[in-house]
Design a protein around this motif. Structure first.
Motif, PDB file in Angstrom:
ATOM      1  N   THR A 324       0.853  -0.657   0.138  1.00  0.00           N
ATOM      2  CA  THR A 324      -0.161   0.134  -0.132  1.00  0.00           C
ATOM      3  C   THR A 324       1.267   1.314  -0.101  1.00  0.00           C
ATOM      4  O   THR A 324       0.281   2.285  -0.256  1.00  0.00           O
ATOM      5  N   CYS A 325       2.413   1.200   0.207  1.00  0.00           N
ATOM      6  CA  CYS A 325       2.939   2.211   0.671  1.00  0.00           C
ATOM      7  C   CYS A 325       4.354   1.348   0.314  1.00  0.00           C
ATOM      8  O   CYS A 325       5.234   0.633   0.944  1.00  0.00           O
ATOM      9  N   VAL A 326       5.354   2.792  -0.774  1.00  0.00           N
ATOM     10  CA  VAL A 326       6.756   2.530  -0.725  1.00  0.00           C
ATOM     11  C   VAL A 326       7.886   3.744  -0.534  1.00  0.00           C
ATOM     12  O   VAL A 326       7.074   4.546  -1.188  1.00  0.00           O
ATOM     13  N   GLY A 327       8.380   3.310   0.171  1.00  0.00           N
ATOM     14  CA  GLY A 327       9.029   4.153   0.415  1.00  0.00           C
ATOM     15  C   GLY A 327      10.789   4.365  -0.367  1.00  0.00           C
ATOM     16  O   GLY A 327      11.683   2.983  -0.393  1.00  0.00           O
ATOM     17  N   ALA A 328      10.749   4.944  -1.515  1.00  0.00           N
ATOM     18  CA  ALA A 328      12.176   4.492  -2.225  1.00  0.00           C
ATOM     19  C   ALA A 328      12.938   5.911  -2.210  1.00  0.00           C
ATOM     20  O   ALA A 328      13.011   6.742  -2.170  1.00  0.00           O
ATOM     21  N   VAL A 329      14.066   5.451  -2.883  1.00  0.00           N
ATOM     22  CA  VAL A 329      15.067   6.565  -2.893  1.00  0.00           C
ATOM     23  C   VAL A 329      16.156   5.610  -3.690  1.00  0.00           C
ATOM     24  O   VAL A 329      16.328   4.733  -4.284  1.00  0.00           O
ATOM     25  N   ILE A 330      16.680   6.803  -4.578  1.00  0.00           N
ATOM     26  CA  ILE A 330      17.738   6.584  -5.663  1.00  0.00           C
ATOM     27  C   ILE A 330      18.813   6.934  -5.507  1.00  0.00           C
ATOM     28  O   ILE A 330      19.174   8.518  -4.638  1.00  0.00           O
ATOM     29  N   PHE A 331      19.913   6.461  -5.067  1.00  0.00           N
ATOM     30  CA  PHE A 331      21.598   7.118  -4.848  1.00  0.00           C
ATOM     31  C   PHE A 331      22.586   6.724  -5.736  1.00  0.00           C
ATOM     32  O   PHE A 331      22.091   5.842  -7.051  1.00  0.00           O
ATOM     33  N   GLN A 332      23.164   7.561  -5.739  1.00  0.00           N
ATOM     34  CA  GLN A 332      24.685   7.854  -6.219  1.00  0.00           C
ATOM     35  C   GLN A 332      25.246   7.796  -5.600  1.00  0.00           C
ATOM     36  O   GLN A 332      26.365   7.446  -4.815  1.00  0.00           O
ATOM     37  N   CYS A 353      11.776   0.788   0.930  1.00  0.00           N
ATOM     38  CA  CYS A 353      10.931   0.433   3.346  1.00  0.00           C
ATOM     39  C   CYS A 353       9.412   0.291   2.561  1.00  0.00           C
ATOM     40  O   CYS A 353       8.888   1.118   1.724  1.00  0.00           O
ATOM     41  N   PHE A 354       9.207  -1.175   2.617  1.00  0.00           N
ATOM     42  CA  PHE A 354       7.035  -1.523   1.880  1.00  0.00           C
ATOM     43  C   PHE A 354       6.691  -1.665   3.652  1.00  0.00           C
ATOM     44  O   PHE A 354       5.634  -1.909   3.855  1.00  0.00           O
ATOM     45  N   ASP A 355       7.635  -2.202   5.131  1.00  0.00           N
ATOM     46  CA  ASP A 355       6.710  -2.277   6.014  1.00  0.00           C
ATOM     47  C   ASP A 355       7.714  -2.028   6.976  1.00  0.00           C
ATOM     48  O   ASP A 355       8.437  -0.889   7.141  1.00  0.00           O
ATOM     49  N   GLU A 356       7.262  -1.984   8.687  1.00  0.00           N
ATOM     50  CA  GLU A 356       7.510  -0.893   9.393  1.00  0.00           C
ATOM     51  C   GLU A 356       9.159  -2.026   9.886  1.00  0.00           C
ATOM     52  O   GLU A 356       9.878  -1.332  10.614  1.00  0.00           O
ATOM     53  N   GLU A 357       9.156  -2.971   9.524  1.00  0.00           N
ATOM     54  CA  GLU A 357      10.340  -4.152  10.223  1.00  0.00           C
ATOM     55  C   GLU A 357      11.725  -4.024   9.142  1.00  0.00           C
ATOM     56  O   GLU A 357      12.393  -3.907   9.160  1.00  0.00           O
ATOM     57  N   HIS A 358      11.332  -3.353   8.180  1.00  0.00           N
ATOM     58  CA  HIS A 358      12.040  -3.744   6.935  1.00  0.00           C
ATOM     59  C   HIS A 358      12.889  -3.078   6.181  1.00  0.00           C
ATOM     60  O   HIS A 358      11.430  -1.777   5.802  1.00  0.00           O
ATOM     61  N   VAL A 448      20.968   5.163   3.602  1.00  0.00           N
ATOM     62  CA  VAL A 448      20.044   5.081   2.241  1.00  0.00           C
ATOM     63  C   VAL A 448      19.169   4.151   2.771  1.00  0.00           C
ATOM     64  O   VAL A 448      17.470   4.446   2.596  1.00  0.00           O
ATOM     65  N   CYS A 449      18.341   3.182   3.950  1.00  0.00           N
ATOM     66  CA  CYS A 449      17.573   2.827   4.441  1.00  0.00           C
ATOM     67  C   CYS A 449      16.834   3.578   4.795  1.00  0.00           C
ATOM     68  O   CYS A 449      15.651   3.280   5.221  1.00  0.00           O
ATOM     69  N   TYR A 450      18.116   4.036   5.348  1.00  0.00           N
ATOM     70  CA  TYR A 450      16.847   5.724   6.772  1.00  0.00           C
ATOM     71  C   TYR A 450      16.142   6.538   5.771  1.00  0.00           C
ATOM     72  O   TYR A 450      14.837   6.451   6.061  1.00  0.00           O
ATOM     73  N   GLU A 451      16.314   6.696   4.234  1.00  0.00           N
ATOM     74  CA  GLU A 451      15.457   7.316   3.614  1.00  0.00           C
ATOM     75  C   GLU A 451      14.552   6.823   3.389  1.00  0.00           C
ATOM     76  O   GLU A 451      13.689   7.485   3.661  1.00  0.00           O
ATOM     77  N   ALA A 452      15.086   5.602   3.210  1.00  0.00           N
ATOM     78  CA  ALA A 452      13.631   5.017   2.473  1.00  0.00           C
ATOM     79  C   ALA A 452      12.485   4.615   3.724  1.00  0.00           C
ATOM     80  O   ALA A 452      11.856   4.790   3.066  1.00  0.00           O
ATOM     81  N   TYR A 453      13.324   4.422   4.468  1.00  0.00           N
ATOM     82  CA  TYR A 453      12.487   3.844   5.893  1.00  0.00           C
ATOM     83  C   TYR A 453      11.440   5.273   6.376  1.00  0.00           C
ATOM     84  O   TYR A 453      10.336   5.456   6.239  1.00  0.00           O
ATOM     85  N   THR A 454      12.211   6.627   6.702  1.00  0.00           N
ATOM     86  CA  THR A 454      11.289   7.717   6.574  1.00  0.00           C
ATOM     87  C   THR A 454      10.474   8.140   5.505  1.00  0.00           C
ATOM     88  O   THR A 454       9.628   8.163   6.656  1.00  0.00           O
ATOM     89  N   ALA A 455      11.059   7.840   4.476  1.00  0.00           N
ATOM     90  CA  ALA A 455      10.512   8.294   3.693  1.00  0.00           C
ATOM     91  C   ALA A 455       8.250   7.186   3.944  1.00  0.00           C
ATOM     92  O   ALA A 455       7.497   7.967   3.462  1.00  0.00           O
ATOM     93  N   PHE A 456       9.045   5.395   3.757  1.00  0.00           N
ATOM     94  CA  PHE A 456       7.908   5.057   4.165  1.00  0.00           C
ATOM     95  C   PHE A 456       7.022   5.414   5.776  1.00  0.00           C
ATOM     96  O   PHE A 456       5.927   5.764   5.604  1.00  0.00           O
ATOM     97  N   LYS A 457       7.419   5.515   6.460  1.00  0.00           N
ATOM     98  CA  LYS A 457       6.830   5.804   7.529  1.00  0.00           C
ATOM     99  C   LYS A 457       6.869   6.876   7.663  1.00  0.00           C
ATOM    100  O   LYS A 457       5.668   7.395   8.578  1.00  0.00           O
TER     101      LYS A 457
END
Length: 875
Positions: A324-332, A353-358, A448-457
């Motif tokens: 239902t929700c995806v947090g995404a990042v493109i990094f260089q 990131c698409f769930d609260e655990e990963h 990178v994971c934090y940015e995706a997690y922050t976008a999602f959460k």
């Protein structure tokens, strides 16, 4: 011999240094609205002192709010002292918490001032055989100086700290009196900064002469009839009681009784984990490098995973499909890439990131190609419910967005909720919305994971806050569609002729040379026209022009000063023209050439998260700020040309802000004037100056125009008098008569300011909020500025919203109808279309419909539209 012999202690006057920092640095606030400039300045000064002194012990002394004996004495003499500014007061408990987190000893004691604590400690520590440095902005403390007690007085100027040092000999050299005699000097001359009244009519020079001869006020009083000059003799005789009180006020207690353990002040490692978290919260990013600590681990990191295996990557991407929700990042991948070429760095991978655990960082490898990841990410945008990124427009350089309606730009959402900030990074959102402090030294994949997690959460929290603040419609229907409109404009770019720019630069250079010669002839000598100091000497000392304003660095030659002189003094008007043309040449004629890309076009960046009012800005280069006041400046528009087979169409809203004001105020007279399609400035002149419409002179119309537009910006009588070169009284009468003519406007502006004072923000017609913290400032100038902001922001912000709606509509229609014509530029109230010639009638129809129907107001929205073979002709 004491075990502390030859040890060093630094004693800091807490309130004094905070006060110096508060007034020495511009206002700063963190994301929570806490003022932080005094805290930041205090810490900067403290770190500088510690680096220089390398002490064994450190103590910071603070005043207590309870009144001391000296406070009561002063209050009895002169009433209550000036209260501390609210913006400074809120920082006092915070600096104490920060110091505590660093393990730094702080002291305060009811009934004693910080001066008394410092005086007593400096004496005790010197008697222990220690070297003492007392840090204070208060020169009263010079009385404590000895051979082993050094008084250090920091000064903060333009963000830099300078420190004056005084041992006893330095006090004698600087003030011609000993530290003890310095008390008597203050008793005579007084010090308003330290609430010491002194003796009327005795200044520093006379006081110094008296104390160097008699050494104390008591001895001087015994010889009062002999004092010179006679006025000093008379003053001391008549105001002896004031001199005695002043000496009491100036004298620091050095035998005060209060609990203090020196061992608690021993300096250890002040850069603790707890302090690091404080510095993160306060957003002192450039001070974090002093720490060699790891921030407390966030539990969420347990679910972060770095992926370089193809099968694992494919599995994760497949799992994300139905989310239902995806947090995404493109990094260089910026390794081994010089900062200058950072934008050209290869894509290093994506974050998901698409769930609260990963959260996952999937890196580009030989098997996991860039193309594979971007294709999968593009499909995720189509399939998921909400596709969240920070700065989607930037990501679209690489990522095809298939479903715009699924997109949620967390940067834009954070901006709407607090438009006063400078940036809206994922670290900011993590801290503000999720209460997560991200370690700057974390590994790249963790970030990178934090940015995706922050976008999602964070998106859920941002969404709810947009709902609560009634800005969800603004976000979904205006700001998000605008992201894609601005992307199209950036990709389209505007064609510029490099050779024409060089010719134009040569033209400017010729005129600049002419002006130089003319200015030198009028001045009677050559000088550096670009040097304010040299120019000031020529204008105000040699040529004796009136209206000079002397500053510490020389005469002011600011535009506001020169503009008043220009009509009467040709040399000044030529200097102003010279300034305009030199800036035009360096910034535009020479500067723009560097931005022309291989396709012959300039691809400026359009920013929607920069201005507090909601206006779009342009950078790299700024095409919205091309000068238009002088003809030679306007000519630069000739270098912007359409592609072969195309023509420019320029559409400009007519007086949009005044029309918005008419609607918002509901003023019947202004609404009627617009509905009758009359000359609004002539109507205003007629009604304000009480003359028939047909008899209004061009000057009266111009003055009415200045009032019309000035009112929108909350102009004062002083501002209007400056604009029109008339007296303050006459300007005030203009404004008074204006409000009589349009009473609905006065009511609207007053109500808007009252609402802003009550709620802390103003709102546009489309729900955009603009906070106005200046209204609660203790500073009169800041509050006045806040009132002008409160008057103008709803008008300017609504106009900006209308322009955005029009841009979105025009761009959508051009694309839906598969036209070759394209939107290339937006400048304030103006849109520029590069129209394919056969499509010109359709383009003009689209522009008129989308711009004039962008909003339903009580007055019609009108545009002026022109075509041309270059931007100059079209405008």
């Amino acid at each position: 011999m004491s075990e502390n012999t030859n040890k060093k202690i630094v004693l800091i006057d807490g309130h004094s240094i905070l006060n110096r920092a508060f007034f020495g640095l511009p206002d700063l606030t963190n994301s929570e609205g806490l003022h932080t400039n005094a805290i930041y300045g205090f810490l900067t000064i403290m770190f500088k002192i510690l680096d220089e002194e390398k002490p064994d012990y450190l103590t910071v002394a603070f005043d207590v709010h309870a009144p001391t004996f000296r406070h009561k004495m002063y209050d009895a003499y002169k009433g209550t002292r000036k209260p501390m500014a609210d913006e400074l007061r809120q920082q006092v408990p915070v600096i104490k918490e920060v110091l505590c987190s660093m393990g730094i000893k702080t002291i305060e004691c009811a009934g004693l001032e910080a001066d008394d604590l410092l005086g007593t400690l400096s004496r005790q520590c010197e008697e222990e055989g220690m070297e003492v440095s007392v840090i204070s902005g208060d020169r009263d403390l010079l009385q404590l100086a000895t051979q082993h007690v050094k008084i250090r007085i920091p000064k903060t100027k333009q963000g830099r700290t300078e420190v004056e040092d005084y041992y006893a000999a330095d006090v004698k050299e600087r003030y011609q009196v000993t530290p003890k005699e310095f008390i008597d000097l203050k008793a005579l001359m007084g010090d308003t900064a330290d609430n010491i009244p002194g003796v009327p009519s005795i200044g520093e020079k006379t006081a110094t002469k008296i104390i160097t001869e008699y050494h104390s006020i008591e001895n001087a009083y015994e010889h009062v009839s002999e004092l010179k000059p006679p006025r000093a003799s008379k003053a001391l005789a008549e105001h002896w009681d004031m001199a005695v009180m002043s000496k009491t006020l100036a004298t620091i207690e050095v035998h005060a009784d209060f609990p203090y353990e020196l061992s608690e002040a021993k300096l250890g490692n002040i850069f603790t984990e707890e302090a690091y978290a404080f510095f993160q919260k306060l957003q002192f990013k450039n001070l974090l490098s002093k720490f060699d600590v790891t921030a407390p681990a966030n539990q969420v990191e347990d679910g972060f995973e770095q992926i370089i295996d193809y099968k694992k990557a494919e599995k994760v991407l497949d799992q994300a499909k139905e989310s239902t929700c995806v947090g995404a990042v493109i990094f260089q991948n910026t390794e081994n890439v010089l900062p200058l070429f950072a934008n050209e760095a290869a894509i290093g991978g994506i974050g998901l990131c698409f769930d609260e655990e990963h959260a996952y960082c999937i890196e580009v490898t030989e098997q996991i190609t860039k193309e594979f990841l971007l294709e999968k990410l593009s499909k995720l945008n189509e399939s998921c419910g909400r596709f969240v990124m920070f700065d989607i427009k930037e990501a679209m350089k690489w990522l095809p967005i298939k479903n715009q309606k699924h997109c949620f730009d967390a940067t834009v959402a954070a901006y709407l909720l607090n438009p006063l900030k400078n940036d809206y990074t994922y670290e900011d959102v993590a801290r503000e919305q999720l209460n997560i402090v991200i370690e700057e030294k974390s590994e790249a994949y963790v970030k990178v994971c934090y940015e995706a997690y922050t976008a999602f959460k964070g998106s859920d929290l941002l969404y709810k806050k947009l709902e609560e603040t009634q800005m969800l419609h603004l976000f979904e229907d205006i700001e998000m569609p605008l992201v894609f409109t601005l992307y199209d404009m950036e990709r389209n770019g505007i064609r510029a002729e490099g050779e024409a720019l060089k010719v134009y630069s040569s033209q400017l250079g010729g005129r600049i040379s002419e002006l130089e010669k003319e200015i030198y002839e009028m001045a009677g000598e050559s000088f550096n026209i670009n040097s304010p100091k040299q120019l000031g000497v020529i204008l105000f000392e040699k040529l004796l022009l009136p209206g000079s304003k002397k500053t510490k660095s020389g005469y002011s030659t600011a535009a506001s000063v020169l503009d008043k002189l220009a009509p009467d003094y040709p040399i000044v008007s030529k200097v102003l023209e010279y300034r305009q043309l030199t800036k035009l040449k360096s910034t535009y004629a020479d500067g723009l050439v560097n931005y022309i890309e291989e396709d012959g076009r300039i691809h400026s960046k359009f920013n929607q998260t920069i201005t507090a009012t909601g206006r779009i800005s342009s950078t790299e280069p700024n095409l919205q700020n091309i000068p238009v006041r002088v003809e030679l400046g306007r000519l630069i528009r000739k270098v912007f040309v359409p592609e072969d087979g195309y023509i420019f169409v320029d559409a400009d809203y007519s007086q949009i802000e005044l029309r918005v004001l008419a609607h918002c105020s509901g003023d019947a007279n202004l609404i009627e004037a617009y509905r009758e399609e009359k000359d609004i400035h002539r109507i205003t002149a007629s009604q304000v100056f009480h003359i028939p419409f047909e008899e209004v002179t061009p000057l009266q119309r111009r003055n009415a125009k200045a009032v019309n537009f000035g009112i929108v910006y909350g102009i004062s009588s002083f501002g209007l008098s400056e604009d029109l070169s008339i007296g303050r009284k006459e300007a005030a009468k203009y404004i008074e008569d204006y409000f009589k003519t349009y009473p609905g406007i006065k009511t609207f502006l007053d109500d808007t300011v009252a609402h802003a004072k009550e709620m802390g923000y103003v709102v546009t017609l489309f729900g955009r909020r603009r906070p106005v913290p200046e209204l609660s400032s203790s500073n009169f100038m800041q509050r006045s500025f806040g009132e002008r902001v409160a008057m103008n922001a709803p008008i300017q912000g609504t106009a900006a919203d209308i322009m955005k709606i029009a841009m979105i509509g025009v761009n959508r229609r051009l694309k839906e109808q598969n036209l070759k014509s394209r939107l290339v530029l937006q400048v304030h109230d103006e849109l520029l279309i590069e129209a394919y010639r056969p499509e010109l009638p359709e383009v003009e129809k689209i522009l008129r419909e989308e711009m004039e129907q962008a909003a339903s107001l009580d007055v019609p929205l009108e545009i002026d539209m022109h075509t041309g073979e270059n931007w100059y002709e079209a405008k």
